[in-house]
Design a protein around this motif. Structure first.
Motif, mmCIF file in Angstrom:
data_model
loop_
_atom_site.group_PDB
_atom_site.id
_atom_site.type_symbol
_atom_site.label_atom_id
_atom_site.label_comp_id
_atom_site.label_asym_id
_atom_site.label_seq_id
_atom_site.Cartn_x
_atom_site.Cartn_y
_atom_site.Cartn_z
ATOM 1 N N ASP A 60 0.825 -1.214 0.000
ATOM 2 C CA ASP A 60 0.000 0.000 0.000
ATOM 3 C C ASP A 60 0.859 1.265 0.000
ATOM 4 O OD1 ASP A 60 -2.418 1.378 -0.123
ATOM 5 O OD2 ASP A 60 -2.591 1.491 2.058
ATOM 6 N N TYR A 61 1.879 1.278 -0.823
ATOM 7 C CA TYR A 61 2.824 2.395 -0.907
ATOM 8 C C TYR A 61 2.122 3.725 -1.180
ATOM 9 C CZ TYR A 61 6.487 5.418 -2.776
ATOM 10 O OH TYR A 61 7.331 6.479 -3.009
ATOM 11 N N ASP A 62 1.149 3.691 -2.065
ATOM 12 C CA ASP A 62 0.499 4.933 -2.489
ATOM 13 C C ASP A 62 -0.785 5.258 -1.732
ATOM 14 O OD1 ASP A 62 -1.169 3.013 -3.529
ATOM 15 O OD2 ASP A 62 -0.813 3.530 -5.625
ATOM 16 N N GLY A 63 -1.134 4.433 -0.746
ATOM 17 C CA GLY A 63 -2.365 4.680 0.004
ATOM 18 C C GLY A 63 -3.616 4.265 -0.754
ATOM 19 N N ARG A 64 -3.427 3.674 -1.934
ATOM 20 C CA ARG A 64 -4.554 3.212 -2.752
ATOM 21 C C ARG A 64 -4.432 1.731 -3.058
ATOM 22 N NH1 ARG A 64 -3.725 7.064 -7.633
ATOM 23 N NH2 ARG A 64 -1.615 6.743 -6.922
ATOM 24 N N GLY A 65 -3.595 1.040 -2.286
ATOM 25 C CA GLY A 65 -3.429 -0.393 -2.471
ATOM 26 C C GLY A 65 -2.288 -0.798 -3.372
#
Length: 165
Positions: free
Chosen positions: A141-146
């Motif tokens: 979930d590096y980008d906060g969107r999975g």
């Protein structure tokens, strides 16, 4: 091959090239004039015979004064493996080194094995993570969107750059 800074008026051609190389419409806020206006010194374009063959877009971190970040790099499929990406990265390293940065970071998708190999050949190390996918350390979930990503880090040496920064 000529490498130069990207200018705001290059936006349309970059979007067209990226879409052509991906085989579908490709859009990103990074390809906008505002992004290029604010990060022009670290956005580079490779051309040959007046045609775009690759580009790299990055920035100097405001939060970490010794770091720079490569946000995206793309090379025309017909030019991959022919030194275009390497030349773009080397110019990026020169520019950010001249700005006093000693660390460059970037990420890629875990499934992009060619990108992982390229970055490793360029001297990047894969940063350790708590999770691994197919034997590769991955930040979940590096980008906060999975989106999961492989995180890279490279130390560089400051150098003199003749251009403007």
């Amino acid at each position: 091959m000529n490498i130069r800074q990207i200018h705001p008026e290059d936006c349309k051609a970059i979007i067209e090239a990226a879409s052509d190389w991906w085989g579908r419409p490709y859009s990103s806020d990074m390809f906008s004039k505002w992004y290029i206006e604010h990060f022009q010194d670290t956005c580079l374009l490779a051309e040959e015979d007046g045609k775009i063959i690759g580009f790299v877009m990055g920035f100097l971190s405001q939060s970490k004064p010794n770091e720079a970040y490569i946000r995206i790099v793309m090379v025309a499929p017909s030019r991959r493996g022919k030194g275009v990406g390497q030349a773009l990265y080397k110019e990026f390293f020169k520019r950010v080194g001249a700005a006093g940065r000693s660390i460059v970071r970037c990420v890629t998708a875990p499934a992009n094995k060619n990108s992982i190999e390229f970055h490793t050949r360029m001297g990047f190390i894969v940063e350790p993570q708590e999770q691994e996918l197919d034997g590769v350390p991955v930040c979940l979930d590096y980008d906060g969107r999975g989106g999961n990503r492989v995180l890279f880090k490279k130390g560089i040496v400051s150098s003199t750059y003749e251009g403007s920064l």
